[in-house]
Write a protein that holds these residues in place. Structure first.
Motif, short mmCIF file in Angstrom:
data_model
loop_
_atom_site.label_atom_id
_atom_site.label_comp_id
_atom_site.label_asym_id
_atom_site.label_seq_id
_atom_site.Cartn_x
_atom_site.Cartn_y
_atom_site.Cartn_z
N MET A 1 0.83 -1.09 0.10
CA MET A 1 -0.05 -0.02 0.03
C MET A 1 0.85 1.26 0.06
SD MET A 1 -2.64 0.99 2.86
CE MET A 1 -3.16 -0.60 3.08
N LEU A 3 1.31 4.73 0.98
CA LEU A 3 0.56 5.57 1.88
C LEU A 3 0.81 7.05 1.53
CD1 LEU A 3 2.10 4.57 5.34
CD2 LEU A 3 -0.28 4.12 4.32
N LYS A 6 -2.18 7.47 -1.10
CA LYS A 6 -3.39 7.54 -0.33
C LYS A 6 -3.54 8.72 0.21
CE LYS A 6 -4.44 2.91 -0.74
NZ LYS A 6 -5.60 2.64 -1.71
N ASP A 7 -2.57 9.55 0.87
CA ASP A 7 -2.77 10.84 1.55
C ASP A 7 -3.09 11.68 0.35
OD1 ASP A 7 -2.76 12.63 3.28
OD2 ASP A 7 -0.50 13.19 2.97
N HIS A 10 -6.65 11.33 -0.55
CA HIS A 10 -7.60 11.96 0.40
C HIS A 10 -7.45 13.55 0.44
CE1 HIS A 10 -8.78 12.71 4.74
NE2 HIS A 10 -9.64 12.02 4.37
N GLN A 315 -0.56 13.42 13.65
CA GLN A 315 -1.10 12.44 14.32
C GLN A 315 -1.34 11.27 13.47
OE1 GLN A 315 -2.69 13.10 17.47
NE2 GLN A 315 -3.88 11.11 17.56
N SER A 316 -1.39 11.10 12.34
CA SER A 316 -1.35 9.61 11.77
C SER A 316 -0.08 9.26 11.60
CB SER A 316 -1.93 10.01 10.45
OG SER A 316 -3.10 10.55 10.01
N LEU A 319 0.45 7.80 14.94
CA LEU A 319 -0.18 6.46 14.96
C LEU A 319 0.64 5.37 14.07
CD1 LEU A 319 -2.81 5.18 15.90
CD2 LEU A 319 -3.73 5.95 13.86
N ILE A 323 1.94 1.75 15.74
CA ILE A 323 1.81 0.58 15.28
C ILE A 323 2.58 -0.23 14.53
CG2 ILE A 323 -0.92 0.62 15.09
CD1 ILE A 323 -0.69 1.01 12.00
N ASN B 100 -8.87 6.72 16.53
CA ASN B 100 -7.42 6.88 16.11
C ASN B 100 -7.26 6.35 14.81
OD1 ASN B 100 -6.24 9.07 17.32
ND2 ASN B 100 -5.11 7.80 18.87
N LEU B 101 -8.18 6.39 13.91
CA LEU B 101 -7.95 5.67 12.57
C LEU B 101 -7.05 6.75 11.72
CD1 LEU B 101 -11.36 4.00 11.98
CD2 LEU B 101 -9.30 2.83 12.91
N ILE B 102 -6.57 5.88 10.75
CA ILE B 102 -5.87 6.99 10.11
C ILE B 102 -6.68 7.62 8.76
CG2 ILE B 102 -3.80 7.26 8.27
CD1 ILE B 102 -2.41 4.79 9.76
N PRO B 103 -6.75 9.02 8.88
CA PRO B 103 -8.22 9.54 7.92
C PRO B 103 -8.05 9.23 6.53
CG PRO B 103 -6.53 11.21 8.91
CD PRO B 103 -6.05 10.01 9.39
N PHE B 104 -6.91 9.35 5.92
CA PHE B 104 -6.54 9.23 4.67
C PHE B 104 -6.62 7.51 4.06
CE2 PHE B 104 -2.28 10.11 6.33
CZ PHE B 104 -1.67 8.79 5.65
N LEU B 105 -6.88 6.63 5.00
CA LEU B 105 -7.18 5.12 4.71
C LEU B 105 -8.75 4.73 5.11
CD1 LEU B 105 -3.91 3.68 6.04
CD2 LEU B 105 -4.37 4.51 3.92
N GLU B 109 -8.10 -0.37 4.74
CA GLU B 109 -6.70 -0.31 4.53
C GLU B 109 -6.19 0.25 6.03
OE1 GLU B 109 -7.06 2.00 0.14
OE2 GLU B 109 -7.45 3.08 1.94
N GLN B 112 -5.20 -3.08 7.13
CA GLN B 112 -4.77 -3.77 6.14
C GLN B 112 -2.98 -3.13 6.20
OE1 GLN B 112 -5.74 -3.82 2.05
NE2 GLN B 112 -3.87 -4.06 1.09
N VAL B 113 -2.83 -1.76 6.66
CA VAL B 113 -1.53 -1.36 6.66
C VAL B 113 -0.69 -1.73 7.95
CG1 VAL B 113 -2.15 0.68 8.25
CG2 VAL B 113 -0.23 0.90 6.68
N MET B 145 -14.24 5.76 4.36
CA MET B 145 -13.42 6.53 5.08
C MET B 145 -13.85 6.43 6.54
SD MET B 145 -11.17 6.60 2.66
CE MET B 145 -9.96 7.58 2.99
#
Lengths: 404, 242
Positions: A1, A3, A6-7, A10, A315-316, A319, A323, B100-105, B109, B112-113, B145
């Motif tokens: 993926m 990122l 994806k960003d 978005h 924040q992302s 995060l 993880i 706290n999810l990643i907003p652009f996924l 996803e 999955q990430v 989303m």
């Protein structure tokens, strides 16, 4: 993926606007380089197109494009007599500005040595070369004239018989080609009242010397046309163009001419370099500095945009780190976005430039080398500008994900 | 004893600042959580719960003490014995107060990430993510989303992400704070279910005493000191005392 992608998807609208902004900045950088190339091309165009091996000019001057050069027209015969010279041509060059269709029309007048030179070497896009000694002209399309259009210049009216493309002088003025005689007539055209005043002045000067008493006919000559007075030279030419015979070294002929006290001689390369070192040099420095400044500004703008984009997703990032994303994943995402932004900006710059540059009053020439050079610079800018964002991202602690 | 524990802390202490500004956020906290055990950590704000959780999660190193996960020493005082990032990726799942999810996924996803970061191939990671979302009842919202998901759906996706790599420990910080009572209870029951099914040790920091019956063990923290909650003294004793 991926990122980064994806960003971008978005935040597509914002990213597209940012890329457009960067693209327009880069278009200016690209255009500056193109203008510089255009100036060089324009400056050396005539020297290259004229096809002369040697340029004979007024002693101590650097040729007709750099400063005023005046030579007697009969010099063409003197030079032609040198061993090894294949042919010689008079060259008349000056710039005029006239009113045409209610607007100023500025043109560089270039005299062709009829009948030796009728303008066959010109890049004609319409019409034909000169076919008679008077009243015809060939105009570059940048002058906005049309084929068969009648242009009054001085006391004569000229018909546009041919149109060229890309024939511009170093000042960006379109070229108009006449026979050398017509070019001189345009250059030395004086109104009737000025001629009458000059003749009266000559008569006055003749009256004041003894010679007029002993030779009264001199007074009649003084009141007559200038061409009938032996002491006054006919109108001057700007340069003599010399082509040497095949197998003859132009420097050999040049060394003979350089021994004459009244003229200077330059090789074609000398003339090119004089053009580039003279009027073009300052423009080159000016545009070069602008390019450097714009490149730095582009880098700063890109860096700030990427930094802001990084701040928006701290924040992302925290995060992702939490993880278990290693730093290289995060930094890779920022670097990829910088590269996408740079590549998109470059593409936009190129596409916009292709549409906008032809509308510029001066020629903008995009060479392959310049485009590659700018692409490398953009690549460098993209990498450099991402450093600030990467530095910020590297300092983000996964702990910050918990504080959101 | 360490062999049977998913999480074990020994005399964990965390001190912020020094001199006049010194604050002891956590003092000599010793605790053991077995595999499949769900532990609630209660206490008022500022009691040191989150400090404890971030220390065990290898995010915020303790000033002193030891942390063992699956019997392996991972932190010895402030010194990490393992690479914290890589260890978190493989062994620890997190769930937070906000989803706290990643907003652009998308939801899928986001799960999955975590799998791809752990080395899963994209195709298999996608499949596994969909399975987890299905397991948690949000498969139909997989391509939405986060902004288009309700709070409960977001929290379920976050749980799916925490479970993705089959972690041996799951740490949750106020996971039901943004949810109503029913949804909060559902999420807590979900923790208990997955902890038992996946044999993971779970620590949940919570204020919500209405859902305590879901937990196997409760602890309370106050002023950085941990003590057993009411009714489960068999696990509440400090580790060094057992």
């Amino acid at each position: 993926m991926n990122l980064a992608v994806k960003d971008i998807r978005h935040n597509l609208g914002r990213f597209a606007l940012t890329a457009l902004g960067i693209g327009m900045l880069l278009m200016i950088v690209m255009g500056m380089g193109g203008i510089y190339r255009g100036i060089i091309e324009d400056a050396t165009l005539l020297v290259d197109k004229a096809g002369a091996d040697l340029w004979v000019v007024q002693r101590g001057t650097r040729g007709p494009f750099a400063e005023v050069s005046r030579l007697p027209p009969n010099l063409v015969d003197r030079v032609a007599a040198i061993a090894g010279v294949a042919d010689t041509r008079k060259f008349v060059f000056h710039t005029i500005q006239r009113e045409h269709r209610g607007k100023p029309l500025r043109m560089a007048v270039l005299g062709l040595d009829w009948p030796t030179d009728r303008g066959e070497w010109l890049p004609l896009m319409a019409g034909r070369p000169l076919a008679q000694n008077h009243y015809e002209m060939i105009a570059d399309r940048t002058l906005g004239l049309e084929l068969d259009e009648q242009i009054p210049l001085g006391k004569d009216t000229f018909t546009v018989v041919g149109l060229t493309t890309g024939m511009i002088d170093s000042g960006g003025n379109g070229l108009a080609f006449f026979t050398a005689l017509d070019a001189q007539a345009v250059q030395f055209d004086l109104p009737g009242e000025a001629i009458r005043l000059e003749r009266a002045a000559r008569r006055g000067r003749a009256d004041r010397i003894d010679l007029s008493s002993t030779q009264p006919g001199l007074l009649d000559r003084a009141e007559g046309v200038s061409a009938a007075i032996p002491a006054l030279a006919p109108p001057a030419v700007s340069a003599i163009l010399v082509r040497v015979q095949s197998g003859v070294d132009p420097l050999t002929v040049a060394s003979t001419i350089s021994g004459w006290a009244d003229v200077s001689v330059h090789t074609r390369e000398d003339e090119r370099q004089l053009m580039l070192a003279g009027p073009v040099e300052k423009a080159k420095l000016q545009i070069g500095l602008f390019r450097v400044l714009l490149t730095i500004i582009s880098a700063i703008v890109m860096a700030l945009i990427l930094y802001t984009m990084t701040l928006d997703k701290l924040q992302s990032i925290a995060l992702l780190k939490l993880i278990g994303a290693p730093n290289r994943v995060i930094l890779g995402m920022i670097l990829q976005q910088a590269l996408v932004l740079g590549a998109l900006g470059y593409g936009i710059a190129y596409l916009l430039g292709q549409r906008i540059f032809p509308r510029f009053p001066r020629r903008v020439i995009l060479t392959e080398n310049d485009l590659i050079e700018l692409a490398v610079i953009v690549l460098g800018i993209s990498v450099l500008s991402s450093l600030l964002g990467m530095w910020k991202a590297a300092r983000v602690s996964p702990n910050e994900a918990l504080s959101g | 004893m360490s062999d049977s524990l998913a999480i074990e802390t020994k005399l964990l202490t965390k001190v912020y600042g020094s001199g006049n500004t010194e604050v002891v956020a956590m003092r000599d906290v010793s605790l053991g959580v077995r595999r499949g055990e769900v532990v609630a950590l209660l206490g008022p704000s500022g009691s040191g719960k989150s400090t404890f959780l971030t220390a065990v999660g290898l995010i915020n190193p303790p000033t002193a003490g030891q942390i063992l996960i699956n019997g392996q020493l991972v932190m010895d005082g402030p010194r990490a014995i393992v690479d914290p990032t890589a260890f978190r990726r493989k062994h620890i799942g997190y769930i937070f107060q906000k989803s706290n999810l990643i907003p652009f996924l998308s939801g899928r996803e986001n799960v999955q990430v975590a799998l791809e970061l752990a080395g899963w191939r994209p195709g298999k990671a996608r499949q596994r993510a969909l399975e987890l979302l299905d397991y948690l009842g949000v498969a139909d919202r997989a391509d939405n989303m986060p902004a288009a998901l309700s709070g409960g759906q977001q929290q379920r996706v976050a749980v799916a992400r925490a479970l993705a790599n089959q972690p041996s420990i799951i740490l949750a910080d106020e996971p039901t704070a943004a949810l109503d009572r029913n949804r909060g209870r559902q999420v807590m029951e979900l923790f208990a279910k997955v902890a038992h099914e996946q044999n993971a040790g779970v620590i949940v920091v919570t204020h919500d005493e209405r859902t305590l019956e879901v937990f196997d063990t409760t602890y309370e923290m106050e002023d950085g000191v941990i003590r057993p909650g009411a009714g489960n003294a068999h696990h509440a004793m400090p580790a060094e005392a057992r």
